[in-house]
Every structure is written in C-alpha cells, then in structure tokens.
Scaffold this motif. Sequence first.
Motif, PDB file in Angstrom:
ATOM      1  N   SER A   1     -38.898 -16.718  15.916  1.00 37.97           N
ATOM      2  CA  SER A   1     -39.456 -17.563  16.973  1.00 37.97           C
ATOM      3  C   SER A   1     -40.475 -16.819  17.834  1.00 37.97           C
ATOM      4  O   SER A   1     -40.789 -17.254  18.925  1.00 37.97           O
ATOM      5  N   PHE A   2     -40.985 -15.700  17.336  1.00 38.68           N
ATOM      6  CA  PHE A   2     -41.974 -14.927  18.087  1.00 38.68           C
ATOM      7  C   PHE A   2     -43.176 -15.813  18.391  1.00 38.68           C
ATOM      8  O   PHE A   2     -43.815 -16.347  17.491  1.00 38.68           O
ATOM      9  N   ASP A   3     -43.449 -15.971  19.668  1.00 36.53           N
ATOM     10  CA  ASP A   3     -44.561 -16.825  20.091  1.00 36.53           C
ATOM     11  C   ASP A   3     -45.420 -16.044  21.074  1.00 36.53           C
ATOM     12  O   ASP A   3     -45.056 -15.894  22.240  1.00 36.53           O
ATOM     13  N   PRO A   4     -46.571 -15.535  20.630  1.00 36.35           N
ATOM     14  CA  PRO A   4     -47.409 -14.731  21.518  1.00 36.35           C
ATOM     15  C   PRO A   4     -48.013 -15.502  22.680  1.00 36.35           C
ATOM     16  O   PRO A   4     -48.576 -14.910  23.585  1.00 36.35           O
ATOM     17  N   THR A   5     -47.859 -16.819  22.676  1.00 34.05           N
ATOM     18  CA  THR A   5     -48.383 -17.611  23.801  1.00 34.05           C
ATOM     19  C   THR A   5     -47.345 -17.795  24.906  1.00 34.05           C
ATOM     20  O   THR A   5     -47.702 -18.267  25.990  1.00 34.05           O
TER      21      THR A   5
ATOM     22  N   PRO B   1     -45.345 -16.920  28.056  1.00 32.82           N
ATOM     23  CA  PRO B   1     -45.801 -16.070  29.162  1.00 32.82           C
ATOM     24  C   PRO B   1     -45.197 -14.661  29.151  1.00 32.82           C
ATOM     25  O   PRO B   1     -45.920 -13.691  29.365  1.00 32.82           O
ATOM     26  N   ASP B   2     -43.899 -14.526  28.883  1.00 36.52           N
ATOM     27  CA  ASP B   2     -43.290 -13.189  28.894  1.00 36.52           C
ATOM     28  C   ASP B   2     -43.806 -12.326  27.744  1.00 36.52           C
ATOM     29  O   ASP B   2     -44.100 -11.143  27.926  1.00 36.52           O
ATOM     30  N   ILE B   3     -43.981 -12.922  26.584  1.00 39.02           N
ATOM     31  CA  ILE B   3     -44.500 -12.177  25.432  1.00 39.02           C
ATOM     32  C   ILE B   3     -45.980 -11.869  25.639  1.00 39.02           C
ATOM     33  O   ILE B   3     -46.445 -10.761  25.338  1.00 39.02           O
ATOM     34  N   ALA B   4     -46.722 -12.822  26.150  1.00 37.74           N
ATOM     35  CA  ALA B   4     -48.155 -12.620  26.392  1.00 37.74           C
ATOM     36  C   ALA B   4     -48.388 -11.465  27.365  1.00 37.74           C
ATOM     37  O   ALA B   4     -49.301 -10.657  27.169  1.00 37.74           O
ATOM     38  N   SER B   5     -47.556 -11.368  28.395  1.00 39.02           N
ATOM     39  CA  SER B   5     -47.733 -10.277  29.354  1.00 39.02           C
ATOM     40  C   SER B   5     -47.370  -8.929  28.717  1.00 39.02           C
ATOM     41  O   SER B   5     -48.022  -7.917  28.984  1.00 39.02           O
ATOM     42  N   ARG B   6     -46.355  -8.923  27.860  1.00 37.94           N
ATOM     43  CA  ARG B   6     -45.995  -7.679  27.158  1.00 37.94           C
ATOM     44  C   ARG B   6     -47.110  -7.263  26.196  1.00 37.94           C
ATOM     45  O   ARG B   6     -47.423  -6.083  26.078  1.00 37.94           O
ATOM     46  N   LEU B   7     -47.694  -8.239  25.497  1.00 38.16           N
ATOM     47  CA  LEU B   7     -48.807  -7.941  24.592  1.00 38.16           C
ATOM     48  C   LEU B   7     -50.010  -7.402  25.362  1.00 38.16           C
ATOM     49  O   LEU B   7     -50.672  -6.460  24.911  1.00 38.16           O
ATOM     50  N   ALA B   8     -50.282  -7.998  26.505  1.00 43.57           N
ATOM     51  CA  ALA B   8     -51.405  -7.526  27.330  1.00 43.57           C
ATOM     52  C   ALA B   8     -51.163  -6.092  27.788  1.00 43.57           C
ATOM     53  O   ALA B   8     -52.078  -5.260  27.767  1.00 43.57           O
ATOM     54  N   GLN B   9     -49.928  -5.788  28.180  1.00 47.71           N
ATOM     55  CA  GLN B   9     -49.582  -4.432  28.600  1.00 47.71           C
ATOM     56  C   GLN B   9     -49.761  -3.453  27.443  1.00 47.71           C
ATOM     57  O   GLN B   9     -50.341  -2.386  27.597  1.00 47.71           O
TER      58      GLN B   9
END
Length: 115
Positions: free
Chosen positions: A68-72, A74-82
Amino acid sequence: MKATLALSIAALGFTVLSQAAHADTDTYADKAINQAYSAPSTLTRAEVQADLALWQRAGLEAAAGRESFDPTRPDIASRLAQYKQWRSGSEYRNELARLQDKSMTAQAPSSRMAN
C-alpha cells in the motif's frame, strides 16, 4: 502413443502461448525495474550503503516494503522530501565519507608486529 504425443504437444503449445500472453501484461514499472536490474551499476558499495542509510534514516524502509506504499500520502511525501534533501546535500557526502573511512580502517594492516 499418438494421443499422448498430441496431448504433450498441445500442453507445450499452451505453455508457450500463456507465457507470451503474460509478457504483454508487464506494466511500465515492471519494465523499468527489469531494466534497472539488468544494467550494470557504476556505484560503489559505499555509495549504495550511504544511500540506503539515508533511506532508512528517513523512515522509508518499512513504508516502501508495503503493497500500500503511496508516495502521495502526506506522511510518506514528507519522508521522501526529507530523503531527497539529504541525498542531494551534505548528509549524503558525510555518510559516504564515514563509510569510506570505516572501510579504509578495516582494510588497514595491523600495526602490531608478530613476536
């Protein structure tokens, strides 16, 4: 005997056709992954380890392992940005230097002399 041979040929034909049909169902992501794994890497072991350390530090290891990995999200998106910020900044260079120093220390001959 002829019936067994005909049945074997039919089964073989069905196998070949089903594999060909499956090959057409590969997604764009499947093709990209297969291409990435078939191309030789130019990265060093330390570079891969440094990248992995930042990925783990950003908390993406557990998240990316899920179906269920969803890069959109908010929590995952912020981790990806970091992670991307660290990967393109001094954090990556520092981690790489640390790993290279660690590797050089492990390869250095012992300063002790045998008696």
